[in-house]
Design a protein around this motif. Structure first.
Motif, PDB file in Angstrom:
ATOM      1  N   ILE A   1       0.839  -1.207   0.000  1.00 27.33           N
ATOM      2  CA  ILE A   1       0.000   0.000   0.000  1.00 27.33           C
ATOM      3  C   ILE A   1       0.867   1.247   0.000  1.00 27.33           C
ATOM      4  O   ILE A   1       0.605   2.209  -0.729  1.00 27.33           O
ATOM      5  N   LEU A   2       1.921   1.236   0.807  1.00 25.14           N
ATOM      6  CA  LEU A   2       2.786   2.403   0.911  1.00 25.14           C
ATOM      7  C   LEU A   2       3.519   2.678  -0.393  1.00 25.14           C
ATOM      8  O   LEU A   2       3.682   3.831  -0.797  1.00 25.14           O
ATOM      9  N   LEU A   3       3.962   1.633  -1.068  1.00 23.94           N
ATOM     10  CA  LEU A   3       4.641   1.831  -2.352  1.00 23.94           C
ATOM     11  C   LEU A   3       3.672   2.367  -3.399  1.00 23.94           C
ATOM     12  O   LEU A   3       4.010   3.285  -4.155  1.00 23.94           O
ATOM     13  N   GLU A   4       2.485   1.812  -3.436  1.00 24.33           N
ATOM     14  CA  GLU A   4       1.525   2.236  -4.453  1.00 24.33           C
ATOM     15  C   GLU A   4       0.981   3.636  -4.196  1.00 24.33           C
ATOM     16  O   GLU A   4       0.353   4.224  -5.071  1.00 24.33           O
ATOM     17  N   ARG A   5       1.253   4.167  -3.018  1.00 20.73           N
ATOM     18  CA  ARG A   5       0.831   5.508  -2.657  1.00 20.73           C
ATOM     19  C   ARG A   5       1.998   6.495  -2.740  1.00 20.73           C
ATOM     20  O   ARG A   5       1.857   7.656  -2.376  1.00 20.73           O
ATOM     21  N   GLN A   6       3.137   6.032  -3.204  1.00 24.48           N
ATOM     22  CA  GLN A   6       4.358   6.832  -3.113  1.00 24.48           C
ATOM     23  C   GLN A   6       4.256   8.182  -3.804  1.00 24.48           C
ATOM     24  O   GLN A   6       4.631   9.211  -3.224  1.00 24.48           O
ATOM     25  N   SER A   7       3.804   8.208  -5.025  1.00 22.20           N
ATOM     26  CA  SER A   7       3.771   9.480  -5.748  1.00 22.20           C
ATOM     27  C   SER A   7       2.884  10.493  -5.046  1.00 22.20           C
ATOM     28  O   SER A   7       3.226  11.678  -4.942  1.00 22.20           O
ATOM     29  N   ALA A   8       1.757  10.031  -4.511  1.00 23.41           N
ATOM     30  CA  ALA A   8       0.856  10.929  -3.793  1.00 23.41           C
ATOM     31  C   ALA A   8       1.473  11.414  -2.495  1.00 23.41           C
ATOM     32  O   ALA A   8       1.347  12.588  -2.128  1.00 23.41           O
ATOM     33  N   ASP A   9       2.151  10.512  -1.772  1.00 19.31           N
ATOM     34  CA  ASP A   9       2.768  10.901  -0.509  1.00 19.31           C
ATOM     35  C   ASP A   9       3.907  11.901  -0.726  1.00 19.31           C
ATOM     36  O   ASP A   9       4.078  12.837   0.055  1.00 19.31           O
ATOM     37  N   MET A  10       4.673  11.713  -1.787  1.00 18.87           N
ATOM     38  CA  MET A  10       5.746  12.663  -2.083  1.00 18.87           C
ATOM     39  C   MET A  10       5.174  14.014  -2.480  1.00 18.87           C
ATOM     40  O   MET A  10       5.718  15.067  -2.110  1.00 18.87           O
ATOM     41  N   VAL A  11       4.078  14.004  -3.224  1.00 22.27           N
ATOM     42  CA  VAL A  11       3.427  15.251  -3.601  1.00 22.27           C
ATOM     43  C   VAL A  11       2.910  15.981  -2.372  1.00 22.27           C
ATOM     44  O   VAL A  11       2.959  17.217  -2.292  1.00 22.27           O
TER      45      VAL A  11
END
Length: 240
Positions: free
Chosen positions: A193-203
């Protein structure tokens, strides 16, 4: 590098998608030096890269350095084969993460419109493609093998976390380190879940540091999640 990738793709095709395990990490480390090129080819694509992807087209140089292009399908097959080795996937993911952070950090403070939204979208497409690769690897490994692969990937991604720094001091360092610390502290949510959310979390981190208002931040996050999801699905279908 182009000749190496084309030769490796030939071998991967002959071997039914597999590579000698000893090749994975060294090849991933070489690919990491071309993160800007692989980011384009795995991500949103570019007409220039498509035109220059044929075997007869040489590498080229511009103001950003030397570049190479291969057919997307060839690169994807190679990245998929390499990624069966978790350490190799870690190398590729960290290279993509740093390149994503560099793209965000390069956005001008007064940017609006496409200048503001394009870099997060590009990152989401590239990282989403890598998510699809990870998913395909897990499916082939089976339940126990997939769990072990995920553990090793998470350990590798959080093994060397840089000391905290402010965004103003070193924006790339700050973005990469912030994501790694979030990945480490959020183990309970599951690394997938954390990897698949990476781009959003970095944004999220980036837009907060830029002082963007809540509505813009929410929009950028939602767009990143949607773009990453679409890229994961499209790349998954390519991988079959």
């Amino acid at each position: 590098m182009k000749d190496v990738l084309l030769a490796v793709d030939d071998e991967v095709t002959r071997a039914g998608g597999r590579l000698d395990p000893g090749v994975g990490v060294p090849l991933a480390e070489s690919l990491a030096d071309y993160a800007s090129d692989t980011g384009v080819m795995l991500g949103m694509g570019s007409a220039d890269y498509v035109v220059r992807s044929s075997a007869s087209e040489p590498a080229w140089e511009d103001d950003d350095g030397v570049h190479m292009a291969v057919p997307r399908a060839a690169l994807l097959r190679t990245v998929r084969a390499v990624s069966e080795e978790p350490k190799a996937f870690v190398v590729l993911r960290l290279a993509a993460t740093r390149h994503a952070a560099e793209g965000l950090a390069a956005v001008e403070r007064d940017a609006t419109g496409a200048e503001l939204t394009a870099p997060p979208a590009r990152n989401a497409h590239t990282l989403g493609a890598l998510d699809a690769v990870a998913e395909d690897v897990r499916e082939d490994l089976g339940r126990d093998g997939a769990a072990e692969w995920e553990r090793e990937v998470l350990q590798g991604l959080t093994k060397r976390i840089p000391e905290p720094s402010s965004y103003d001091e070193d924006p790339v360092h700050h973005l990469v380190g912030s994501w790694q610390r979030a990945l480490l502290s959020g183990k309970a949510e599951g690394s997938r879940i954390l990897l698949e959310r990476q781009s959003a979390d970095m944004v999220d981190v980036w837009s907060k540091e830029r002082g963007l208002d809540g509505e813009v931040r929410r929009s950028l996050r939602e767009d990143s999640l949607n773009s990453s999801f679409a890229a994961r699905g499209n790349t998954g279908r390519e991988l079959g």
